[in-house]
Design a protein around this motif. Structure first.
Motif, PDB file in Angstrom:
ATOM      1  N   LEU A 382       0.849  -1.190   0.000  1.00 42.12           N
ATOM      2  CA  LEU A 382       0.000   0.000   0.000  1.00 42.12           C
ATOM      3  C   LEU A 382       0.885   1.241   0.000  1.00 42.12           C
ATOM      4  O   LEU A 382       1.715   1.422   0.890  1.00 42.12           O
ATOM      5  CB  LEU A 382      -0.911   0.005   1.233  1.00 42.12           C
ATOM      6  CG  LEU A 382      -1.738   1.271   1.468  1.00 42.12           C
ATOM      7  CD1 LEU A 382      -2.701   1.524   0.306  1.00 42.12           C
ATOM      8  CD2 LEU A 382      -2.498   1.176   2.787  1.00 42.12           C
ATOM      9  N   VAL A 383       0.714   2.081  -1.030  1.00 43.36           N
ATOM     10  CA  VAL A 383       1.445   3.339  -1.129  1.00 43.36           C
ATOM     11  C   VAL A 383       0.435   4.479  -1.037  1.00 43.36           C
ATOM     12  O   VAL A 383      -0.430   4.615  -1.902  1.00 43.36           O
ATOM     13  CB  VAL A 383       2.233   3.433  -2.449  1.00 43.36           C
ATOM     14  CG1 VAL A 383       2.908   4.799  -2.570  1.00 43.36           C
ATOM     15  CG2 VAL A 383       3.268   2.314  -2.521  1.00 43.36           C
ATOM     16  N   ILE A 384       0.537   5.274   0.020  1.00 43.28           N
ATOM     17  CA  ILE A 384      -0.337   6.429   0.211  1.00 43.28           C
ATOM     18  C   ILE A 384       0.433   7.668  -0.211  1.00 43.28           C
ATOM     19  O   ILE A 384       1.419   8.043   0.408  1.00 43.28           O
ATOM     20  CB  ILE A 384      -0.803   6.535   1.675  1.00 43.28           C
ATOM     21  CG1 ILE A 384      -1.538   5.252   2.086  1.00 43.28           C
ATOM     22  CG2 ILE A 384      -1.693   7.756   1.881  1.00 43.28           C
ATOM     23  CD1 ILE A 384      -1.944   5.212   3.549  1.00 43.28           C
ATOM     24  N   HIS A 385      -0.006   8.301  -1.292  1.00 43.11           N
ATOM     25  CA  HIS A 385       0.751   9.409  -1.884  1.00 43.11           C
ATOM     26  C   HIS A 385       0.680  10.679  -1.050  1.00 43.11           C
ATOM     27  O   HIS A 385       1.623  11.456  -1.015  1.00 43.11           O
ATOM     28  CB  HIS A 385       0.234   9.694  -3.292  1.00 43.11           C
ATOM     29  CG  HIS A 385       0.625   8.658  -4.290  1.00 43.11           C
ATOM     30  ND1 HIS A 385       1.513   8.899  -5.307  1.00 43.11           N
ATOM     31  CD2 HIS A 385       0.276   7.354  -4.423  1.00 43.11           C
ATOM     32  CE1 HIS A 385       1.677   7.800  -6.023  1.00 43.11           C
ATOM     33  NE2 HIS A 385       0.934   6.860  -5.517  1.00 43.11           N
ATOM     34  N   SER A 386      -0.450  10.917  -0.427  1.00 44.77           N
ATOM     35  CA  SER A 386      -0.605  12.142   0.370  1.00 44.77           C
ATOM     36  C   SER A 386      -1.622  11.872   1.464  1.00 44.77           C
ATOM     37  O   SER A 386      -2.509  11.029   1.306  1.00 44.77           O
ATOM     38  CB  SER A 386      -1.065  13.304  -0.509  1.00 44.77           C
ATOM     39  OG  SER A 386      -2.307  12.998  -1.136  1.00 44.77           O
ATOM     40  N   LEU A 387      -1.480  12.585   2.552  1.00 44.90           N
ATOM     41  CA  LEU A 387      -2.382  12.418   3.684  1.00 44.90           C
ATOM     42  C   LEU A 387      -3.220  13.675   3.885  1.00 44.90           C
ATOM     43  O   LEU A 387      -2.715  14.792   3.729  1.00 44.90           O
ATOM     44  CB  LEU A 387      -1.590  12.136   4.966  1.00 44.90           C
ATOM     45  CG  LEU A 387      -0.921  10.759   5.065  1.00 44.90           C
ATOM     46  CD1 LEU A 387       0.013  10.733   6.266  1.00 44.90           C
ATOM     47  CD2 LEU A 387      -1.961   9.659   5.173  1.00 44.90           C
ATOM     48  N   PRO A 388      -4.493  13.512   4.234  1.00 48.11           N
ATOM     49  CA  PRO A 388      -5.283  14.695   4.597  1.00 48.11           C
ATOM     50  C   PRO A 388      -4.797  15.261   5.932  1.00 48.11           C
ATOM     51  O   PRO A 388      -4.040  14.609   6.663  1.00 48.11           O
ATOM     52  CB  PRO A 388      -6.710  14.128   4.714  1.00 48.11           C
ATOM     53  CG  PRO A 388      -6.531  12.685   5.015  1.00 48.11           C
ATOM     54  CD  PRO A 388      -5.268  12.261   4.329  1.00 48.11           C
ATOM     55  N   LEU A 415       4.171  -0.793   3.521  1.00 49.99           N
ATOM     56  CA  LEU A 415       3.475   0.493   3.571  1.00 49.99           C
ATOM     57  C   LEU A 415       4.449   1.617   3.251  1.00 49.99           C
ATOM     58  O   LEU A 415       5.527   1.703   3.826  1.00 49.99           O
ATOM     59  CB  LEU A 415       2.873   0.727   4.966  1.00 49.99           C
ATOM     60  CG  LEU A 415       2.275   2.116   5.235  1.00 49.99           C
ATOM     61  CD1 LEU A 415       1.023   2.341   4.371  1.00 49.99           C
ATOM     62  CD2 LEU A 415       1.942   2.291   6.711  1.00 49.99           C
ATOM     63  N   GLU A 416       4.054   2.465   2.310  1.00 50.62           N
ATOM     64  CA  GLU A 416       4.769   3.718   2.065  1.00 50.62           C
ATOM     65  C   GLU A 416       3.824   4.843   2.409  1.00 50.62           C
ATOM     66  O   GLU A 416       2.726   4.957   1.853  1.00 50.62           O
ATOM     67  CB  GLU A 416       5.213   3.834   0.611  1.00 50.62           C
ATOM     68  CG  GLU A 416       5.957   5.146   0.324  1.00 50.62           C
ATOM     69  CD  GLU A 416       6.496   5.217  -1.095  1.00 50.62           C
ATOM     70  OE1 GLU A 416       6.330   6.271  -1.732  1.00 50.62           O
ATOM     71  OE2 GLU A 416       7.077   4.213  -1.563  1.00 50.62           O
ATOM     72  N   ILE A 417       4.231   5.697   3.349  1.00 52.14           N
ATOM     73  CA  ILE A 417       3.354   6.759   3.837  1.00 52.14           C
ATOM     74  C   ILE A 417       4.177   8.019   4.056  1.00 52.14           C
ATOM     75  O   ILE A 417       5.262   7.956   4.649  1.00 52.14           O
ATOM     76  CB  ILE A 417       2.639   6.306   5.141  1.00 52.14           C
ATOM     77  CG1 ILE A 417       1.670   7.367   5.643  1.00 52.14           C
ATOM     78  CG2 ILE A 417       3.629   5.900   6.211  1.00 52.14           C
ATOM     79  CD1 ILE A 417       0.781   6.878   6.784  1.00 52.14           C
TER      80      ILE A 417
END
Length: 577
Positions: A382-388, A415-417
């Motif tokens: 799971l790679v999350i590009h940007s966080l709110p 995980l990439e965060i």
């Protein structure tokens, strides 16, 4: 019946599924029967992800008992986890010593490996399966070094600039990552025994004439499995080449930004006229014109596709992003980039398992809050590009619930965060760790260590769970641009086994090697100025360490500075002098 009473035939069948080091360490000392038995069987040797101590011990065993080298029929080496494994192997052996080698897999080949490979590949006369995952430049350097033999009958003129018309490469399986499609088409002329071909991320800028493609007639008759994945192709050339593969059983084509290839009528004609043995056809095509996708989707809903072959299709429609049409289930060897799509499918067809094969998901965090109609039960990466922006714990809980709504977090292993000390609350990582018990690999910004080390609960989870760590978030640049300080890594990730650090100092490797007791592989990237005297002092200190294979590489040479990489593969005994 006792274990040792089983006949040899059962053990021989079981040994086919085991790695050579595991067979020897489990059975060699058991009794004389097994000692003799394991020295008579073909062996599969897979060094990918292996501990350096086991690597060294088995290599030394093969040096002491050279007959084991003649038992090896399959060999897999990888620089992906251990930055320098292929070169380390070449310090023990030359490939020509494995005279019965039929299958060879080399992953992440380095420029330094080319000389050894160039001299030995032509001599591997038994090689039937070759899988190369190199850089583009390495691929073309090795292309004319593949083993060759002279055919008795086949002598069709060649359009290859690197091989003579009489030379045949006796491979039955070939997998290539990166490559020019024109050259791959040419290479097929010299592989008439090929049964399996996998091409990933191929490129084509110039078309090939029909006359040149016509030389493939009779040269690809053995091919049964073709996978063209994430490639840029000329549609006419690709279809003309496939038309000569008359015994093809399985065909997978994944091509983006090419509307010409989305042609149900043309594919039907190709299949009915040339591919009478085809039973599996899977594709994924994309274009930025969503209306064109919808129109062409209807052409795949005829009896030929639905009733005769059960090749069902679905669309992902996006605004100002690439829309897709694909056979279901979604291809398992591809990553899905985001959820900003509307699903369009035949309601008479079961769509509940469409994304069961997807294991790699990239998405902006904000899309989680509005996405619907998607569920991914088997996501591993799971790679999350940007966080709110999380104002409080309640916002974090909403985010976690949104994640759980679209995927089974218990299957996530990587995980990439973009966790940053200036923009993100550290507790969001804690909440994910709690919901993802199998998570063991993590990519974060280096500055995140500063906010993680003060939270004892997070440190407890990271200490127990994280075995592979990269201080590099590929999806976006670090907003705070803080220099990489490694002095606290061991406090947050004391049990990490694989570590990659970017933009650090060369002497940081000494600190990490001495403060991370379970470290098995270490890669650091740093800039070295030409007048930096400390660089040689660090190398002098490194030379004093024991049980470490050290690899140095220049990644980029700029006018007054070099981008360097140090790679370490560590045998976790005593590394001090």
């Amino acid at each position: 019946m006792k274990f040792e009473s089983l006949p040899n035939e059962i053990f021989l069948h079981c040994f086919e599924y085991l790695n050579a080091p595991d067979i020897f360490y489990a059975f060699e000392q058991l009794n004389p029967r097994f000692y003799r038995l394991i020295r008579t069987i073909p062996l599969r040797l897979n060094f990918e992800d292996i501990n350096k101590l086991i690597f060294d011990r088995f290599c030394e065993k093969m040096l002491d008992y050279t007959e084991i080298q003649q038992q090896i029929y399959s060999l897999k080496l990888s620089n992906e986890q251990a930055y320098c494994q292929i070169q380390a192997f070449f310090t023990y052996f030359s490939l020509v010593e494995f005279t019965r080698l039929r299958s060879l897999t080399l992953i992440e080949i380095k420029e330094n490996d080319i000389e050894q490979l160039s001299s030995t590949l032509p001599l591997l006369s038994q090689l039937m399966c070759l899988r190369l995952i190199p850089s583009l430049s390495v691929f073309y350097t090795l292309l004319d070094k593949l083993p060759k033999c002279k055919p008795n009958i086949l002598s069709t003129p060649s359009i290859s600039s690197t091989l003579s018309s009489q030379e045949i490469i006796p491979l039955t399986k070939l997998s290539v990552t990166f490559g020019m499609m024109n050259h791959i088409y040419q290479m097929l002329l010299h592989m008439p025994l090929l049964e399996y071909l996998n091409i990933s991320r191929g490129l084509q800028f110039d078309s090939v004439s029909s006359a040149d493609i016509g030389h493939l007639h009779g040269r690809v008759n053995h091919l049964k499995y073709l996978n063209v994945s994430d490639c840029m192709v000329n549609t006419d050339n690709l279809m003309d080449v496939i038309a000569y593969m008359i015994n093809l059983r399985s065909l997978t084509v994944s091509v983006y930004e090419n509307s010409d290839i989305i042609d149900a009528s043309r594919w039907k004609h190709l299949i009915t006229s040339s591919l009478s043995h085809l039973t599996v056809f899977r594709f994924r095509f994309g274009t930025f014109d969503r209306n064109e996708i919808i129109r062409k989707y209807e052409d795949f809903q005829t009896n030929f596709w639905i009733k005769e072959h059960q090749w069902y299709t679905e669309c992902l429609l996006g605004d100002q992003i690439l829309s897709q049409i694909f056979t279901i289930p979604y291809l398992n060897d591809t990553r899905l980039m985001g959820l900003k799509y509307v699903r369009h499918f035949n309601t008479r067809i079961d769509d509940s398992k469409t994304f069961d094969n997807v294991t790699d998901l990239h998405l902006p965090g904000k899309e989680l809050m509005t996405s619907s109609g998607f569920y991914f039960p088997n996501i591993r990466s799971l790679v999350i590009h940007s966080l709110p922006v999380f104002a409080n714990e309640s916002d974090e809980q909403i985010f976690i619930r949104s994640l759980k709504r679209i995927m089974n977090l218990s299957n996530v292993k990587h995980l990439e965060i973009p966790l940053c000390s200036q923009t993100t609350r550290p507790t969001i990582l804690l909440e994910i760790l709690k919901e993802a018990p199998n998570l063991s690999s993590l990519n974060i910004y280096n500055c995140a260590v500063d906010i993680l080390k003060t939270n004892m609960e997070i440190c407890r989870y990271t200490s127990e769970m994280i075995k592979k760590l990269q201080f590099c978030v590929y999806s976006q640049p670090n907003p705070c641009q803080k220099p990489h300080d490694v002095s606290s890594i061991h406090k947050v990730f004391p049990n990490v086994e694989h570590l990659t650090c970017h933009q650090t100092q060369p002497d940081s490797c000494l600190f990490l090697l001495n403060n991370l007791p379970k470290l098995s592989t270490l890669t650091i990237h740093f800039y070295q100025s030409r007048d930096n005297g400390s660089f040689n002092k660090v190398k002098e200190e490194l030379s004093k360490l024991k049980n470490i294979f050290f690899y140095e590489e220049i990644l980029r040479d700029i006018q007054h500075v070099k981008l360097m990489a140090f790679g370490f593969w560590i045998d976790r005994g005593d590394i001090t002098t």
